[in-house]
Design an enzyme around this catalytic site. Structure first.
Site, PDB file in Angstrom:
ATOM      1  N   GLY A 117       0.826  -1.210   0.000  1.00 33.73           N
ATOM      2  CA  GLY A 117       0.000   0.000   0.000  1.00 33.73           C
ATOM      3  C   GLY A 117       0.856   1.254   0.000  1.00 33.73           C
ATOM      4  O   GLY A 117       2.019   1.225  -0.398  1.00 33.73           O
ATOM      5  N   HIS A 140       4.583   2.338  -7.999  1.00 33.99           N
ATOM      6  CA  HIS A 140       3.636   1.215  -8.022  1.00 33.99           C
ATOM      7  C   HIS A 140       2.704   1.346  -9.237  1.00 33.99           C
ATOM      8  O   HIS A 140       2.415   0.366  -9.921  1.00 33.99           O
ATOM      9  CB  HIS A 140       2.733   1.242  -6.777  1.00 33.99           C
ATOM     10  CG  HIS A 140       3.441   1.051  -5.474  1.00 33.99           C
ATOM     11  ND1 HIS A 140       3.529   2.045  -4.516  1.00 33.99           N
ATOM     12  CD2 HIS A 140       4.073  -0.034  -4.963  1.00 33.99           C
ATOM     13  CE1 HIS A 140       4.177   1.578  -3.469  1.00 33.99           C
ATOM     14  NE2 HIS A 140       4.529   0.330  -3.700  1.00 33.99           N
ATOM     15  N   SER A 148       9.388   6.203  -3.155  1.00 31.10           N
ATOM     16  CA  SER A 148       9.302   5.150  -2.145  1.00 31.10           C
ATOM     17  C   SER A 148       8.229   5.568  -1.147  1.00 31.10           C
ATOM     18  O   SER A 148       8.067   6.762  -0.859  1.00 31.10           O
ATOM     19  CB  SER A 148      10.647   5.034  -1.428  1.00 31.10           C
ATOM     20  OG  SER A 148      10.482   4.417  -0.163  1.00 31.10           O
ATOM     21  N   SER A 149       7.502   4.585  -0.609  1.00 30.31           N
ATOM     22  CA  SER A 149       6.465   4.919   0.367  1.00 30.31           C
ATOM     23  C   SER A 149       7.080   5.593   1.589  1.00 30.31           C
ATOM     24  O   SER A 149       6.450   6.419   2.243  1.00 30.31           O
ATOM     25  CB  SER A 149       5.729   3.654   0.798  1.00 30.31           C
ATOM     26  OG  SER A 149       5.215   2.998  -0.337  1.00 30.31           O
ATOM     27  N   ARG A 150       8.326   5.232   1.890  1.00 31.41           N
ATOM     28  CA  ARG A 150       8.966   5.804   3.086  1.00 31.41           C
ATOM     29  C   ARG A 150       9.466   7.237   2.870  1.00 31.41           C
ATOM     30  O   ARG A 150       9.887   7.871   3.834  1.00 31.41           O
ATOM     31  CB  ARG A 150      10.109   4.903   3.552  1.00 31.41           C
ATOM     32  CG  ARG A 150       9.633   3.618   4.214  1.00 31.41           C
ATOM     33  CD  ARG A 150      10.772   2.886   4.898  1.00 31.41           C
ATOM     34  NE  ARG A 150      10.315   1.779   5.701  1.00 31.41           N
ATOM     35  CZ  ARG A 150      10.321   0.487   5.317  1.00 31.41           C
ATOM     36  NH1 ARG A 150      10.762   0.163   4.122  1.00 31.41           N
ATOM     37  NH2 ARG A 150       9.896  -0.460   6.127  1.00 31.41           N
TER      38      ARG A 150
HETATM   39  O1  PAF Z   1       8.280  -4.254  -2.097  1.00 39.96           O
HETATM   40  C1  PAF Z   1       7.326  -4.385  -1.298  1.00 39.96           C
HETATM   41  O2  PAF Z   1       6.441  -3.529  -1.201  1.00 39.96           O
HETATM   42  C2  PAF Z   1       7.263  -5.626  -0.429  1.00 39.96           C
HETATM   43  O3  PAF Z   1       8.527  -6.048  -0.041  1.00 39.96           O
HETATM   44  C3  PAF Z   1       6.481  -6.766  -1.066  1.00 39.96           C
HETATM   45  C4  PAF Z   1       7.142  -7.278  -2.323  1.00 39.96           C
HETATM   46  C5  PAF Z   1       5.066  -6.306  -1.395  1.00 39.96           C
HETATM   47  C6  PAF Z   1       6.377  -7.941  -0.082  1.00 39.96           C
HETATM   48  O4  PAF Z   1       5.722  -7.580   1.088  1.00 39.96           O
END
Ligand code: PAF
Length: 289
Positions: free
Chosen positions: A30, A36, A184-186
Site C-alpha cells: 500500500g 507502483h 518510495s512509500s517511506r
Molecule cells: O516491495 C514491497 O512492497 C514488499 O517487499 C512486497 C514485495 C510487497 C512484499 O511484502
C-alpha cells in the site's frame, strides 16, 4: 473493481477464471505512489486481468522497525487503482496469508545476507515467505517488481526459478521525483529539506554511470566519486556503496565485463534510503537492463 479481503473469497474468484485468462500481479504494502502505479499500468497493458495486493507484511519488519507506523492509506490507494482500471484488489489479513493451507517456499543463498540483507537480516526471508504465499494464492502469469528494490527483485527472480513457479517476472523502471529522488512509500517520512538533500543519491549514481561510460573500471575510484557527492550533504550516513556482478551476485573489484548493479543505502534524518542503477558494460552506452 472488486475488493476481496479473505483467502476463501479470493480463491473462489480465482477459480471462476478460465485457464486462458492471463493474470498480472503487483504485490504491494500500500501507500501507493507513481512507482507502483507504473507497474500496474504495465500489467494493464500486458494482461487480461490485473490483481494488486495490499498487505503490510509483519514478517519483513524487525521489532525496532516501523511496522506500526508504516503509512496505511487504503482509501487513497483504492481510489488510484480504481481510476487506472484494476480488476481486483486483494487486501488479506495476517490469518489469510499465514494460513496453514497456503504453502511458502524459501532457499539459502549468500546474496540474501549482503547489502540490505546484512543491515536487515529478517527482511528477505520475510519477503520471500510472503511473496511465495501470494504467488501460490494468486497464481499469476506475470508479476511486476520495481528495479528500485533491486536486491529484492533479483531474489524474487531466484525464488521463481528455484521454486518452480510458472510466472514471468517483469522488471519495472524506477520512477523518480523531479529532483531525482527515487519514489518510495517511506519518502513520506522525509522533511522537504531532507527530500532535497536525498537527491544526492541519484546524483552519485549518475556520476558512477558517467565514470563507467568514460572507461573507468576501478571500483574504488567509482565509489570515491560517489562518496564525494554524498559527503557534500550533512546528516547523511552511508551504510554501503556496492557494485555487484549480476551473473554471480557477488561484489566486484573492477567492472570489466558483464552487467553490474551499483547500489547504495544511506540514513538521512533517521530514514533509511536505497537506490541503484543497473549497468551493462557489454552494451554501452548504458543499458537499463
Ligand atoms: O516491495 C514491497 O512492497 C514488499 O517487499 C512486497 C514485495 C510487497 C512484499 O511484502
Amino acid at each position: 473493481m472488486k475488493i476481496i479481503s479473505s483467502l476463501s473469497d479470493f480463491c473462489h474468484w480465482r477459480k471462476s477464471l478460465s485457464k486462458s485468462t492471463s493474470i498480472g500481479f503487483i504485490p504491494t504494502m500500500g501507500a501507493l505512489h507513481n512507482g507502483h502505479l507504473s507497474l500496474v499500468s504495465d500489467s494493464l497493458g500486458d494482461t487480461d486481468v490485473t490483481v494488486v495486493s495490499i498487505f503490510v507484511n509483519p514478517k519483513q519488519f524487525s521489532k525496532n522497525e516501523d511496522f506500526d507506523t508504516y503509512p496505511r492509506t487504503l482509501k487513497d490507494d483504492l481510489y488510484k487503482l480504481r481510476k487506472l482500471g484494476v480488476a481486483v484488489v486483494f487486501t488479506p489479513g495476517v490469518e489469510d496469508i499465514y494460513n496453514e493451507s497456503v504453502e511458502s517456499f524459501s532457499f539459502e543463498d549468500p546474496f540474501l545476507a549482503i547489502l540490505e540483507g546484512a543491515a536487515r537480516p529478517h527482511f528477505f526471508p520475510g519477503v520471500l515467505n510472503v511473496v511465495s504465499r501470494l504467488f501460490n494464492i494468486v497464481v499469476p502469469n506475470f508479476a511486476y517488481f520495481g528495479k528500485k528494490d533491486a536486491q529484492q527483485l533479483l531474489l524474487i527472480e531466484k525464488l521463481v526459478q528455484l521454486g518452480g513457479f510458472s510466472i514471468k517476472i517483469i522488471r519495472g523502471d524506477t520512477v523518480r521525483e523531479e529532483s531525482g529522488l527515487a519514489m518510495s512509500s517511506r519518502n513520506q517520512y522525509l522533511s522537504s529539506s531532507a527530500k532535497q538533500a536525498a537527491s544526492c543519491l541519484n546524483l552519485s549514481l549518475v556520476c558512477a554511470k558517467n565514470l563507467l561510460l568514460n572507461g573507468e573500471t576501478n571500483v574504488n575510484k567509482i565509489k570515491e566519486g560517489m562518496y564525494q557527492i554524498i559527503n557534500k550533504e550533512r546528516n547523511i550516513l552511508v551504510d554501503y556503496i556496492s557494485i555487484v556482478c549480476l551473473d554471480v551476485l557477488v561484489e566486484v573489484e573492477s567492472v570489466v565485463c558483464g552487467p553490474v548493479l551499483i547500489s547504495l543505502a544511506v540514513t538521512l534524518d533517521g530514514v533509511r534510503l536505497i537506490d541503484n542503477v543497473f549497468y551493462d558494460s557489454r552494451s554501452r552506452p548504458m543499458s537499463t537492463l
